[in-house]
Scaffold this motif. Sequence first.
Motif, PDB file in Angstrom:
ATOM      1  N   LYS A  20       0.872  -0.983  -0.049  1.00 55.93           N
ATOM      2  CA  LYS A  20      -0.070  -0.174   0.387  1.00 55.93           C
ATOM      3  C   LYS A  20       0.753   1.104  -0.382  1.00 55.93           C
ATOM      4  O   LYS A  20      -0.116   2.609   0.124  1.00 55.93           O
ATOM      5  CB  LYS A  20      -0.735  -0.286   1.178  1.00 55.93           C
ATOM      6  N   THR A  25      -2.769   4.434   8.622  1.00 57.66           N
ATOM      7  CA  THR A  25      -3.404   4.361   8.660  1.00 57.66           C
ATOM      8  C   THR A  25      -3.360   5.162   9.829  1.00 57.66           C
ATOM      9  O   THR A  25      -2.765   5.512  10.282  1.00 57.66           O
ATOM     10  CB  THR A  25      -4.057   3.082   8.910  1.00 57.66           C
ATOM     11  N   GLU A  59      -1.419   9.582   4.219  1.00 54.87           N
ATOM     12  CA  GLU A  59      -3.158   9.545   4.337  1.00 54.87           C
ATOM     13  C   GLU A  59      -3.050   7.565   4.102  1.00 54.87           C
ATOM     14  O   GLU A  59      -3.933   8.229   2.842  1.00 54.87           O
ATOM     15  CB  GLU A  59      -3.659  10.203   5.415  1.00 54.87           C
ATOM     16  N   ASP A  60      -3.980   7.371   4.230  1.00 54.16           N
ATOM     17  CA  ASP A  60      -4.701   6.418   3.979  1.00 54.16           C
ATOM     18  C   ASP A  60      -6.119   6.525   3.728  1.00 54.16           C
ATOM     19  O   ASP A  60      -6.963   7.000   4.583  1.00 54.16           O
ATOM     20  CB  ASP A  60      -4.620   4.898   5.061  1.00 54.16           C
ATOM     21  N   HIS A  62      -8.354   5.366   1.540  1.00 54.18           N
ATOM     22  CA  HIS A  62      -9.774   4.816   2.071  1.00 54.18           C
ATOM     23  C   HIS A  62     -10.083   4.607   3.231  1.00 54.18           C
ATOM     24  O   HIS A  62     -11.213   4.328   3.418  1.00 54.18           O
ATOM     25  CB  HIS A  62      -9.154   3.123   0.870  1.00 54.18           C
ATOM     26  N   GLU A  63      -9.408   4.388   3.676  1.00 58.73           N
ATOM     27  CA  GLU A  63     -10.162   4.337   5.364  1.00 58.73           C
ATOM     28  C   GLU A  63     -10.623   5.403   5.567  1.00 58.73           C
ATOM     29  O   GLU A  63     -10.962   5.222   6.659  1.00 58.73           O
ATOM     30  CB  GLU A  63      -8.492   3.957   5.981  1.00 58.73           C
ATOM     31  N   ALA A  64     -10.478   6.166   5.642  1.00 58.22           N
ATOM     32  CA  ALA A  64     -10.585   7.796   5.603  1.00 58.22           C
ATOM     33  C   ALA A  64     -12.042   8.415   5.141  1.00 58.22           C
ATOM     34  O   ALA A  64     -12.766   9.000   5.966  1.00 58.22           O
ATOM     35  CB  ALA A  64      -9.750   9.046   5.323  1.00 58.22           C
ATOM     36  N   GLN A  67     -14.776   9.373   7.541  1.00 55.34           N
ATOM     37  CA  GLN A  67     -13.812   9.670   8.474  1.00 55.34           C
ATOM     38  C   GLN A  67     -13.938  11.426   9.171  1.00 55.34           C
ATOM     39  O   GLN A  67     -13.564  11.917   8.221  1.00 55.34           O
ATOM     40  CB  GLN A  67     -12.718   9.265   8.946  1.00 55.34           C
ATOM     41  N   GLU A  72      -8.437  13.354  12.111  1.00 55.59           N
ATOM     42  CA  GLU A  72      -7.588  12.602  11.198  1.00 55.59           C
ATOM     43  C   GLU A  72      -5.543  13.947  10.883  1.00 55.59           C
ATOM     44  O   GLU A  72      -5.023  13.354  11.001  1.00 55.59           O
ATOM     45  CB  GLU A  72      -7.625  12.181   9.298  1.00 55.59           C
ATOM     46  N   THR A 237     -10.705   7.744  -4.273  1.00 54.87           N
ATOM     47  CA  THR A 237     -10.497   6.818  -4.198  1.00 54.87           C
ATOM     48  C   THR A 237     -11.791   5.997  -5.270  1.00 54.87           C
ATOM     49  O   THR A 237     -11.445   4.267  -5.202  1.00 54.87           O
ATOM     50  CB  THR A 237     -11.556   5.955  -2.665  1.00 54.87           C
TER      51      THR A 237
END
Length: 239
Positions: A20, A25, A59-60, A62-64, A67, A72, A237
């Motif tokens: 990645k 994350t 920053e990831d 996809h996780e964000a 959020q 973050e 994304t």
Amino acid sequence: MIEVTERDEVAVVTLTRPEKLNALTAAMRRRLAAEVRAHGRDTRGIVVTGTGRAFSAGEDLHEAVGQSLVAEVESFHDMTRAVLETRVPVVAAINGLAVGGAAEWTLCFDARIGTPAAEYFFPENHIGLSISNASSYLLPRLVGARALRLVLDSARMHAEDALAMGLLDEIVAQESLLEAAIARVHRWSAPGTATTVHLDLLRPSREQVERAFAAETEAAKQVEESGIAQAGIARFTTR
């Protein structure tokens, strides 16, 4: 996804998520701040590097999705705060691409050593995100008035350009990167040196850094409330 080893009294923190591009994350960001604090007084110094093609893709995103952007951004701020709290030299060993918040994190380090494959990339503006890590203060401190263009252009710089601009301090062969970073720590922390007091005197002003954190948190609120941040993350994304 993070490995910490000790080499010659230096803590080596390695990002180990190459599939990645070492994207960070929230858990990784918390761990990085904790590891820097844990080794910031009882070693000769700290070296941070990555594995594979990237130092870190930042920053990831996809996780964000979904959020809080403010949370973050504040987690990145704490990574920078942790570095500036240390009593030892902190060196970035930039093995490849450094993006966004990860690139900005290195701006507070005491040295940034790269390989010919090192790149700096500040994509936030064209994604609809805001910058973090006190880079609104630290980037102009390093590159002067060119900081505005770097951010607004979402600039991507290869190693030689980053060196000329002052983002990198040195370029070394890939196979020599860790050794060069550790050697820099050893040179600065040799017995009899006054490095600790000079870190206090010459590092970025903590007061200015905290002021930049507050302004950047407010900027994150603005882009989040306007909707451009989540729209930009969605574009990224789903592309």
